[in-house]
Design a protein around this motif. Structure first.
Motif, PDB file in Angstrom:
ATOM      1  N   MET A  46      23.760  12.902  37.612  1.00  0.00           N
ATOM      2  CA  MET A  46      23.359  12.480  36.282  1.00  0.00           C
ATOM      3  C   MET A  46      23.517  13.626  35.294  1.00  0.00           C
ATOM      4  SD  MET A  46      19.976  10.140  36.775  1.00  0.00           S
ATOM      5  CE  MET A  46      20.013   9.616  35.091  1.00  0.00           C
ATOM      6  N   ARG A  47      23.743  13.249  34.033  1.00  0.00           N
ATOM      7  CA  ARG A  47      23.867  14.254  32.986  1.00  0.00           C
ATOM      8  C   ARG A  47      22.506  14.662  32.458  1.00  0.00           C
ATOM      9  NH1 ARG A  47      27.725  12.312  28.424  1.00  0.00           N
ATOM     10  NH2 ARG A  47      26.744  14.129  27.540  1.00  0.00           N
ATOM     11  N   ASP A  48      22.402  15.889  32.035  1.00  0.00           N
ATOM     12  CA  ASP A  48      21.178  16.395  31.428  1.00  0.00           C
ATOM     13  C   ASP A  48      21.136  15.923  29.972  1.00  0.00           C
ATOM     14  OD1 ASP A  48      18.972  17.763  30.631  1.00  0.00           O
ATOM     15  OD2 ASP A  48      19.895  19.752  30.733  1.00  0.00           O
ATOM     16  N   PRO A  49      20.154  15.113  29.573  1.00  0.00           N
ATOM     17  CA  PRO A  49      20.111  14.595  28.192  1.00  0.00           C
ATOM     18  C   PRO A  49      19.988  15.681  27.136  1.00  0.00           C
ATOM     19  CG  PRO A  49      18.193  13.837  29.458  1.00  0.00           C
ATOM     20  CD  PRO A  49      19.062  14.621  30.377  1.00  0.00           C
ATOM     21  N   SER A  50      19.408  16.813  27.475  1.00  0.00           N
ATOM     22  CA  SER A  50      19.282  17.895  26.501  1.00  0.00           C
ATOM     23  C   SER A  50      20.619  18.580  26.230  1.00  0.00           C
ATOM     24  CB  SER A  50      18.267  18.929  26.978  1.00  0.00           C
ATOM     25  OG  SER A  50      18.734  19.543  28.176  1.00  0.00           O
ATOM     26  N   ALA A  51      21.600  18.384  27.095  1.00  0.00           N
ATOM     27  CA  ALA A  51      22.912  19.010  26.921  1.00  0.00           C
ATOM     28  C   ALA A  51      23.924  18.036  26.318  1.00  0.00           C
ATOM     29  CB  ALA A  51      23.409  19.522  28.268  1.00  0.00           C
ATOM     30  N   SER A  52      23.446  16.944  25.702  1.00  0.00           N
ATOM     31  CA  SER A  52      24.358  15.925  25.175  1.00  0.00           C
ATOM     32  C   SER A  52      25.069  16.373  23.902  1.00  0.00           C
ATOM     33  CB  SER A  52      23.618  14.616  24.930  1.00  0.00           C
ATOM     34  OG  SER A  52      22.639  14.808  23.931  1.00  0.00           O
ATOM     35  N   ALA A  53      24.509  17.273  23.129  1.00  0.00           N
ATOM     36  CA  ALA A  53      25.122  17.735  21.891  1.00  0.00           C
ATOM     37  C   ALA A  53      25.993  18.956  22.187  1.00  0.00           C
ATOM     38  CB  ALA A  53      24.068  18.054  20.856  1.00  0.00           C
ATOM     39  N   THR A  54      27.242  18.698  22.535  1.00  0.00           N
ATOM     40  CA  THR A  54      28.165  19.796  22.816  1.00  0.00           C
ATOM     41  C   THR A  54      28.985  20.098  21.574  1.00  0.00           C
ATOM     42  OG1 THR A  54      29.878  18.283  23.581  1.00  0.00           O
ATOM     43  CG2 THR A  54      28.345  19.112  25.246  1.00  0.00           C
ATOM     44  N   ALA A  55      29.819  21.107  21.638  1.00  0.00           N
ATOM     45  CA  ALA A  55      30.651  21.507  20.510  1.00  0.00           C
ATOM     46  C   ALA A  55      31.600  20.388  20.098  1.00  0.00           C
ATOM     47  CB  ALA A  55      31.429  22.765  20.859  1.00  0.00           C
ATOM     48  N   SER A  56      32.058  19.587  21.035  1.00  0.00           N
ATOM     49  CA  SER A  56      32.989  18.504  20.701  1.00  0.00           C
ATOM     50  C   SER A  56      32.280  17.306  20.074  1.00  0.00           C
ATOM     51  CB  SER A  56      33.755  18.069  21.948  1.00  0.00           C
ATOM     52  OG  SER A  56      32.850  17.558  22.900  1.00  0.00           O
ATOM     53  N   ASP A  57      30.967  17.178  20.270  1.00  0.00           N
ATOM     54  CA  ASP A  57      30.224  16.057  19.710  1.00  0.00           C
ATOM     55  C   ASP A  57      29.963  16.221  18.218  1.00  0.00           C
ATOM     56  OD1 ASP A  57      30.120  14.804  22.161  1.00  0.00           O
ATOM     57  OD2 ASP A  57      28.117  15.549  22.639  1.00  0.00           O
ATOM     58  N   LYS A  58      29.733  17.443  17.776  1.00  0.00           N
ATOM     59  CA  LYS A  58      29.416  17.695  16.375  1.00  0.00           C
ATOM     60  C   LYS A  58      30.459  18.646  15.782  1.00  0.00           C
ATOM     61  CE  LYS A  58      24.468  17.032  16.864  1.00  0.00           C
ATOM     62  NZ  LYS A  58      23.140  17.618  16.697  1.00  0.00           N
ATOM     63  N   PRO A  59      31.030  18.291  14.629  1.00  0.00           N
ATOM     64  CA  PRO A  59      32.043  19.170  14.026  1.00  0.00           C
ATOM     65  C   PRO A  59      31.425  20.459  13.497  1.00  0.00           C
ATOM     66  CG  PRO A  59      31.518  17.373  12.552  1.00  0.00           C
ATOM     67  CD  PRO A  59      30.793  17.097  13.841  1.00  0.00           C
ATOM     68  N   ASP A  60      32.210  21.513  13.512  1.00  0.00           N
ATOM     69  CA  ASP A  60      31.774  22.802  12.983  1.00  0.00           C
ATOM     70  C   ASP A  60      32.028  22.785  11.478  1.00  0.00           C
ATOM     71  OD1 ASP A  60      31.101  25.374  12.419  1.00  0.00           O
ATOM     72  OD2 ASP A  60      32.708  26.301  13.588  1.00  0.00           O
ATOM     73  N   MET A  61      30.992  22.635  10.678  1.00  0.00           N
ATOM     74  CA  MET A  61      31.139  22.500   9.228  1.00  0.00           C
ATOM     75  C   MET A  61      31.689  23.771   8.586  1.00  0.00           C
ATOM     76  SD  MET A  61      30.509  19.421   8.973  1.00  0.00           S
ATOM     77  CE  MET A  61      30.577  19.157   7.222  1.00  0.00           C
ATOM     78  N   ALA A  62      31.509  24.908   9.212  1.00  0.00           N
ATOM     79  CA  ALA A  62      32.047  26.152   8.670  1.00  0.00           C
ATOM     80  C   ALA A  62      33.577  26.097   8.647  1.00  0.00           C
ATOM     81  CB  ALA A  62      31.568  27.339   9.497  1.00  0.00           C
ATOM     82  N   GLU A  63      34.165  25.453   9.644  1.00  0.00           N
ATOM     83  CA  GLU A  63      35.623  25.321   9.690  1.00  0.00           C
ATOM     84  C   GLU A  63      36.127  24.433   8.554  1.00  0.00           C
ATOM     85  OE1 GLU A  63      37.985  26.731  11.726  1.00  0.00           O
ATOM     86  OE2 GLU A  63      36.358  28.000  12.433  1.00  0.00           O
ATOM     87  N   THR A  64      35.407  23.369   8.239  1.00  0.00           N
ATOM     88  CA  THR A  64      35.857  22.477   7.166  1.00  0.00           C
ATOM     89  C   THR A  64      35.699  23.118   5.796  1.00  0.00           C
ATOM     90  OG1 THR A  64      33.701  21.395   7.039  1.00  0.00           O
ATOM     91  CG2 THR A  64      35.327  20.397   8.490  1.00  0.00           C
ATOM     92  N   GLU A  65      34.721  23.982   5.634  1.00  0.00           N
ATOM     93  CA  GLU A  65      34.506  24.637   4.342  1.00  0.00           C
ATOM     94  C   GLU A  65      35.602  25.647   4.028  1.00  0.00           C
ATOM     95  OE1 GLU A  65      30.561  26.213   4.574  1.00  0.00           O
ATOM     96  OE2 GLU A  65      29.652  24.221   4.565  1.00  0.00           O
ATOM     97  N   LYS A  66      36.178  26.282   5.047  1.00  0.00           N
ATOM     98  CA  LYS A  66      37.220  27.274   4.777  1.00  0.00           C
ATOM     99  C   LYS A  66      38.634  26.702   4.929  1.00  0.00           C
ATOM    100  CE  LYS A  66      37.126  29.362   9.397  1.00  0.00           C
ATOM    101  NZ  LYS A  66      36.862  30.576  10.146  1.00  0.00           N
TER     102      LYS A  66
END
Length: 53
Positions: free
Chosen positions: A1-21
């Motif tokens: 089973m997957r650990d629910p606390s580890a569900s938010a990985t780098a691929s799940d949420k975009p890095d907003m700093a990259e979009t700003e630059k």
């Protein structure tokens, strides 16, 4: 089973700093073309007239 606390990985949420630059000026300009342009009133009347004969 997957650990629910580890569900938010780098691929799940975009890095907003990259979009700003992000530099839009590096994108190339293109002209948008319709693949299936709509028929004009004249073309519709011609087709109606040809179908009625």
């Amino acid at each position: 089973m997957r650990d629910p606390s580890a569900s938010a990985t780098a691929s799940d949420k975009p890095d907003m700093a990259e979009t700003e630059k992000f530099d839009k000026s590096k994108l190339k300009k293109i002209k948008t073309q319709e693949k299936t342009p709509l028929a004009s009133k004249e073309m519709i009347q011609q087709e109606k007239g040809a179908g009625a004969s």
